[in-house]
Design a protein around this motif. Structure first.
Motif, PDB file in Angstrom:
ATOM      1  N   PRO A 297      29.232  50.372  43.965  1.00  0.00           N
ATOM      2  CA  PRO A 297      28.781  49.482  43.168  1.00  0.00           C
ATOM      3  C   PRO A 297      27.869  48.344  44.057  1.00  0.00           C
ATOM      4  CG  PRO A 297      31.456  49.738  44.133  1.00  0.00           C
ATOM      5  CD  PRO A 297      30.426  51.323  44.474  1.00  0.00           C
ATOM      6  N   ILE A 298      27.085  47.830  43.109  1.00  0.00           N
ATOM      7  CA  ILE A 298      26.265  46.992  43.318  1.00  0.00           C
ATOM      8  C   ILE A 298      26.418  45.497  44.268  1.00  0.00           C
ATOM      9  CG2 ILE A 298      24.323  45.358  43.154  1.00  0.00           C
ATOM     10  CD1 ILE A 298      23.806  48.536  42.946  1.00  0.00           C
ATOM     11  N   PRO A 299      26.631  45.272  45.895  1.00  0.00           N
ATOM     12  CA  PRO A 299      27.730  43.808  45.880  1.00  0.00           C
ATOM     13  C   PRO A 299      26.912  42.989  45.369  1.00  0.00           C
ATOM     14  CG  PRO A 299      25.655  44.846  48.052  1.00  0.00           C
ATOM     15  CD  PRO A 299      25.421  45.684  46.727  1.00  0.00           C
ATOM     16  N   GLY A 300      25.459  42.565  44.830  1.00  0.00           N
ATOM     17  CA  GLY A 300      25.205  41.353  44.304  1.00  0.00           C
ATOM     18  C   GLY A 300      24.171  40.750  45.067  1.00  0.00           C
ATOM     19  N   TRP A 301      23.293  40.224  44.713  1.00  0.00           N
ATOM     20  CA  TRP A 301      21.770  39.007  45.654  1.00  0.00           C
ATOM     21  C   TRP A 301      22.312  37.835  46.709  1.00  0.00           C
ATOM     22  CZ3 TRP A 301      20.922  34.299  44.357  1.00  0.00           C
ATOM     23  CH2 TRP A 301      21.541  33.478  42.833  1.00  0.00           C
ATOM     24  N   GLN A 302      23.840  37.702  45.606  1.00  0.00           N
ATOM     25  CA  GLN A 302      24.933  36.409  46.572  1.00  0.00           C
ATOM     26  C   GLN A 302      25.166  36.489  47.615  1.00  0.00           C
ATOM     27  OE1 GLN A 302      25.307  37.858  43.178  1.00  0.00           O
ATOM     28  NE2 GLN A 302      25.775  36.410  41.570  1.00  0.00           N
ATOM     29  N   GLN A 303      25.122  38.002  48.212  1.00  0.00           N
ATOM     30  CA  GLN A 303      26.211  38.121  49.454  1.00  0.00           C
ATOM     31  C   GLN A 303      25.164  38.295  50.767  1.00  0.00           C
ATOM     32  OE1 GLN A 303      29.758  38.150  49.452  1.00  0.00           O
ATOM     33  NE2 GLN A 303      29.566  38.340  47.046  1.00  0.00           N
ATOM     34  N   VAL A 304      24.119  38.337  49.435  1.00  0.00           N
ATOM     35  CA  VAL A 304      23.107  38.347  50.985  1.00  0.00           C
ATOM     36  C   VAL A 304      23.237  36.780  52.083  1.00  0.00           C
ATOM     37  CG1 VAL A 304      20.438  38.901  51.713  1.00  0.00           C
ATOM     38  CG2 VAL A 304      21.202  40.035  49.863  1.00  0.00           C
ATOM     39  N   ARG A 305      22.941  37.294  52.997  1.00  0.00           N
ATOM     40  CA  ARG A 305      22.908  36.055  54.624  1.00  0.00           C
ATOM     41  C   ARG A 305      21.462  36.058  54.940  1.00  0.00           C
ATOM     42  NH1 ARG A 305      27.307  37.277  58.433  1.00  0.00           N
ATOM     43  NH2 ARG A 305      26.466  38.895  58.209  1.00  0.00           N
ATOM     44  N   LEU A 306      21.422  34.738  54.548  1.00  0.00           N
ATOM     45  CA  LEU A 306      19.676  34.210  54.595  1.00  0.00           C
ATOM     46  C   LEU A 306      19.759  32.713  55.225  1.00  0.00           C
ATOM     47  CD1 LEU A 306      16.466  35.498  54.868  1.00  0.00           C
ATOM     48  CD2 LEU A 306      15.911  34.238  52.637  1.00  0.00           C
TER      49      LEU A 306
END
Length: 302
Positions: free
Chosen positions: A119-128
């Protein structure tokens, strides 16, 4: 009077054209140096790149360079702009599809069974954390910045070189082009699905022109053909109505965002393209061509 030089890097053709031949050598050196810095920061195929280290420690928040912060930042903007159609967290899905090495080595090896896509976790889950230059990716996932990194590099190089040398510049990295400066005459560009294929001629005076296609970076698996454009909704190689999309926009990053989204998610991306008003040329599986949002009617076969 223009001068151009072409070479191969990042498994694609790189071409730099300037309208002042005297600066070509120095400008090429600067473009190669920039591409080397981007490669060290964001290559998925170098175990010593910053991105590979971050991916190998998924779940942790790690210090990274400002360059990688910029590249991840524009990838997240592209994800938001495309409604998630261009998602940097497809890295694990790209690897599961078989694209885990340089494309030429992937093509030459005996067909491997494709893994079940995660499953694609989604870009919203990236912490920057942009202020502190910290980056973290979701556990059991990986970032893939390949397409956006090419477009960012084309944009950056064209703008910097044009300003530094006071001339018009055209940078091409694979299917991503960026024009900067004021050429005496617009650049004449052949838009085609693959390098060397028949195409159509258009003129480009400024901005970005990109082509995304599932016809080039392909390989065989034991289940059939696969390619590198992943549909984030399925985690598999995209199977939408268009095999190739070419888009003009004010920047190569923006053009690449829409051209990739059109191939990845098909008709789901058309509404956003229409709202943005960027001209596009779409090639369907059967070769039928559709032109949208003011693609130049004067384009002609090359």
């Amino acid at each position: 009077m223009t001068a151009s030089r072409t070479w191969t890097a990042w498994s694609c053709t790189v071409r730099l054209t300037v309208d002042d031949p005297a600066v070509l050598g120095a400008a090429c050196g600067e473009l190669k140096a920039l591409m080397d810095r981007v490669d060290k920061a964001a290559s998925r195929f170098r175990p010593d790149s910053e991105l590979s280290i971050v991916n190998s420690r998924a779940g942790a928040l790690l210090p990274v360079s400002r360059l990688l912060v910029d590249l991840v930042d524009v990838s997240l903007v592209a994800a938001s702009m495309s409604g998630g159609a261009v998602d940097p967290t497809v890295g694990a899905a790209v690897i599961a599809a078989g694209y885990n090495d340089d494309i030429e080595r992937v093509r030459r090896r005996f067909p491997q069974p494709a893994e079940q896509p995660k499953p694609i976790p989604g870009w919203q889950q990236v912490r920057l954390n942009r202020k502190l230059a910290l980056l973290g990716v979701p556990q059991d996932s990986a970032l893939d910045l390949g397409a956006i990194a090419k477009a960012w590099t084309a944009d950056r190089a064209a703008l910097v070189l044009s300003k530094r040398y006071g001339c018009a510049v055209l940078v091409e990295i694979g299917g991503d082009l960026r024009a900067a400066g004021e050429p005496a005459e617009p650049w004449v560009i052949t838009v085609a699905e693959r390098a060397g294929d028949p195409g159509v001629l258009v003129t480009l005076a400024h901005g970005g022109l990109t082509t995304s296609t599932r016809t080039v970076r392909r390989w065989e698996t034991s289940e059939g053909s696969a390619h590198h454009v992943i549909d984030p909704r399925t985690g598999k190689s995209a199977e939408g109505p268009w095999r190739t999309a070419s888009v003009w926009a004010p920047t190569a990053i923006r053009a690449n965002t829409f051209s990739t989204a059109l191939v990845a998610t098909g008709e789901a991306a058309v509404g956003r393209l229409t709202l943005a008003g960027h001209p596009a040329r779409l090639v369907a599986d059967d070769g039928e061509v559709t032109e949208l949002a003011g693609w130049p009617a004067a384009s002609r076969a090359a």
